[in-house]
Write a protein that holds these residues in place. Structure first.
Motif, PDB file in Angstrom:
ATOM      1  N   LEU A   1      19.453 -26.889 -13.371  1.00 34.77           N
ATOM      2  CA  LEU A   1      19.428 -28.213 -12.742  1.00 34.77           C
ATOM      3  C   LEU A   1      18.296 -29.060 -13.309  1.00 34.77           C
ATOM      4  O   LEU A   1      18.466 -30.249 -13.558  1.00 34.77           O
ATOM      5  N   PHE A   2      17.141 -28.429 -13.522  1.00 35.48           N
ATOM      6  CA  PHE A   2      16.013 -29.139 -14.124  1.00 35.48           C
ATOM      7  C   PHE A   2      16.379 -29.640 -15.517  1.00 35.48           C
ATOM      8  O   PHE A   2      16.116 -30.789 -15.869  1.00 35.48           O
ATOM      9  N   LEU A   3      17.016 -28.782 -16.297  1.00 37.10           N
ATOM     10  CA  LEU A   3      17.451 -29.160 -17.640  1.00 37.10           C
ATOM     11  C   LEU A   3      18.463 -30.301 -17.586  1.00 37.10           C
ATOM     12  O   LEU A   3      18.353 -31.286 -18.328  1.00 37.10           O
ATOM     13  N   MET A   4      19.433 -30.193 -16.680  1.00 34.65           N
ATOM     14  CA  MET A   4      20.458 -31.239 -16.563  1.00 34.65           C
ATOM     15  C   MET A   4      19.846 -32.569 -16.130  1.00 34.65           C
ATOM     16  O   MET A   4      20.259 -33.634 -16.592  1.00 34.65           O
ATOM     17  N   GLU A   5      18.844 -32.499 -15.274  1.00 36.28           N
ATOM     18  CA  GLU A   5      18.161 -33.724 -14.844  1.00 36.28           C
ATOM     19  C   GLU A   5      17.410 -34.354 -16.022  1.00 36.28           C
ATOM     20  O   GLU A   5      17.482 -35.565 -16.233  1.00 36.28           O
ATOM     21  N   ARG A   6      16.727 -33.537 -16.799  1.00 32.40           N
ATOM     22  CA  ARG A   6      15.994 -34.048 -17.981  1.00 32.40           C
ATOM     23  C   ARG A   6      16.931 -34.631 -19.020  1.00 32.40           C
ATOM     24  O   ARG A   6      16.578 -35.567 -19.725  1.00 32.40           O
ATOM     25  N   GLN A   7      18.147 -34.058 -19.133  1.00 31.36           N
ATOM     26  CA  GLN A   7      19.112 -34.544 -20.111  1.00 31.36           C
ATOM     27  C   GLN A   7      19.897 -35.754 -19.611  1.00 31.36           C
ATOM     28  O   GLN A   7      20.711 -36.303 -20.339  1.00 31.36           O
ATOM     29  N   GLY A   8      19.688 -36.133 -18.368  1.00 29.70           N
ATOM     30  CA  GLY A   8      20.325 -37.330 -17.841  1.00 29.70           C
ATOM     31  C   GLY A   8      21.682 -37.117 -17.199  1.00 29.70           C
ATOM     32  O   GLY A   8      22.413 -38.079 -16.966  1.00 29.70           O
ATOM     33  N   TYR A   9      22.034 -35.878 -16.885  1.00 31.16           N
ATOM     34  CA  TYR A   9      23.316 -35.602 -16.232  1.00 31.16           C
ATOM     35  C   TYR A   9      23.229 -35.693 -14.710  1.00 31.16           C
ATOM     36  O   TYR A   9      24.225 -35.925 -14.043  1.00 31.16           O
ATOM     37  N   LEU A  10      22.038 -35.463 -14.164  1.00 26.88           N
ATOM     38  CA  LEU A  10      21.840 -35.448 -12.719  1.00 26.88           C
ATOM     39  C   LEU A  10      20.733 -36.402 -12.314  1.00 26.88           C
ATOM     40  O   LEU A  10      19.811 -36.660 -13.083  1.00 26.88           O
ATOM     41  N   ALA A  11      20.829 -36.858 -11.068  1.00 29.91           N
ATOM     42  CA  ALA A  11      19.744 -37.608 -10.445  1.00 29.91           C
ATOM     43  C   ALA A  11      19.418 -36.905  -9.139  1.00 29.91           C
ATOM     44  O   ALA A  11      20.314 -36.486  -8.412  1.00 29.91           O
ATOM     45  N   ARG A  12      18.152 -36.776  -8.862  1.00 30.27           N
ATOM     46  CA  ARG A  12      17.695 -36.103  -7.650  1.00 30.27           C
ATOM     47  C   ARG A  12      17.376 -37.162  -6.599  1.00 30.27           C
ATOM     48  O   ARG A  12      16.681 -38.128  -6.877  1.00 30.27           O
ATOM     49  N   GLN A  13      17.896 -36.960  -5.407  1.00 38.05           N
ATOM     50  CA  GLN A  13      17.581 -37.823  -4.280  1.00 38.05           C
ATOM     51  C   GLN A  13      16.564 -37.079  -3.428  1.00 38.05           C
ATOM     52  O   GLN A  13      16.908 -36.127  -2.742  1.00 38.05           O
ATOM     53  N   LYS A  14      15.334 -37.522  -3.475  1.00 40.12           N
ATOM     54  CA  LYS A  14      14.268 -36.790  -2.795  1.00 40.12           C
ATOM     55  C   LYS A  14      14.259 -37.029  -1.288  1.00 40.12           C
ATOM     56  O   LYS A  14      13.883 -36.157  -0.531  1.00 40.12           O
ATOM     57  N   ASP A  15      14.636 -38.190  -0.854  1.00 37.33           N
ATOM     58  CA  ASP A  15      14.611 -38.508   0.566  1.00 37.33           C
ATOM     59  C   ASP A  15      16.015 -38.849   1.026  1.00 37.33           C
ATOM     60  O   ASP A  15      16.425 -40.006   0.985  1.00 37.33           O
ATOM     61  N   PRO A  16      16.782 -37.847   1.469  1.00 39.25           N
ATOM     62  CA  PRO A  16      18.144 -38.116   1.914  1.00 39.25           C
ATOM     63  C   PRO A  16      18.157 -38.996   3.152  1.00 39.25           C
ATOM     64  O   PRO A  16      17.197 -39.031   3.907  1.00 39.25           O
ATOM     65  N   ALA A  17      19.252 -39.674   3.344  1.00 43.71           N
ATOM     66  CA  ALA A  17      19.407 -40.528   4.515  1.00 43.71           C
ATOM     67  C   ALA A  17      19.433 -39.669   5.769  1.00 43.71           C
ATOM     68  O   ALA A  17      20.023 -38.596   5.780  1.00 43.71           O
ATOM     69  N   PRO A  18      18.788 -40.133   6.815  1.00 43.18           N
ATOM     70  CA  PRO A  18      18.808 -39.354   8.053  1.00 43.18           C
ATOM     71  C   PRO A  18      20.191 -39.308   8.673  1.00 43.18           C
ATOM     72  O   PRO A  18      21.014 -40.181   8.455  1.00 43.18           O
ATOM     73  N   GLY A  19      20.433 -38.268   9.448  1.00 43.60           N
ATOM     74  CA  GLY A  19      21.707 -38.116  10.141  1.00 43.60           C
ATOM     75  C   GLY A  19      21.825 -39.114  11.279  1.00 43.60           C
ATOM     76  O   GLY A  19      20.853 -39.764  11.667  1.00 43.60           O
ATOM     77  N   PRO A  20      23.027 -39.241  11.845  1.00 41.98           N
ATOM     78  CA  PRO A  20      23.212 -40.173  12.947  1.00 41.98           C
ATOM     79  C   PRO A  20      22.374 -39.764  14.160  1.00 41.98           C
ATOM     80  O   PRO A  20      22.306 -38.593  14.506  1.00 41.98           O
ATOM     81  N   GLY A  21      21.719 -40.719  14.744  1.00 42.72           N
ATOM     82  CA  GLY A  21      20.898 -40.440  15.913  1.00 42.72           C
ATOM     83  C   GLY A  21      19.586 -39.756  15.597  1.00 42.72           C
ATOM     84  O   GLY A  21      18.895 -39.279  16.493  1.00 42.72           O
TER      85      GLY A  21
END
Length: 95
Positions: free
Chosen positions: A37-57
């Protein structure tokens, strides 16, 4: 390793899969998956979302089905495919 990266991209593209699930399906350890995953992120295939959206409520900002106000619970890391990653997954599917 190219086949492994394509397989990971296709699983992420399908959605609703955990990192443990990907590792289990591929027969690799979570550490090996993290390296890929680290390799794929460095190669531009993935983007990491560090702060996901909170759940409802959610009042804590890092909510899942049972909110513990984020105390001691690790913040989940979500990966999404970039346009380059989408092309990789689709090209592999048509081959």
């Amino acid at each position: 390793m190219a086949g492994t990266i394509v397989s990971i991209a296709r699983m992420i593209q399908s959605g609703s899969v955990t990192l443990s699930g990907i590792a289990d399906r591929m027969g690799i350890t979570r550490e090996q998956l993290a390296d890929r995953l680290f390799l794929m992120e460095r190669q531009g295939y993935l983007a990491r979302q560090k702060d996901p959206a909170p759940g409802p409520g959610c009042s804590c900002g890092y909510c899942c089905s049972s909110c513990s106000k984020g105390e001691g619970a690790p913040v989940p890391v979500l990966y999404t495919l970039t346009q380059k990653g989408e092309r990789l997954a689709q090209d592999a599917g048509s081959a």
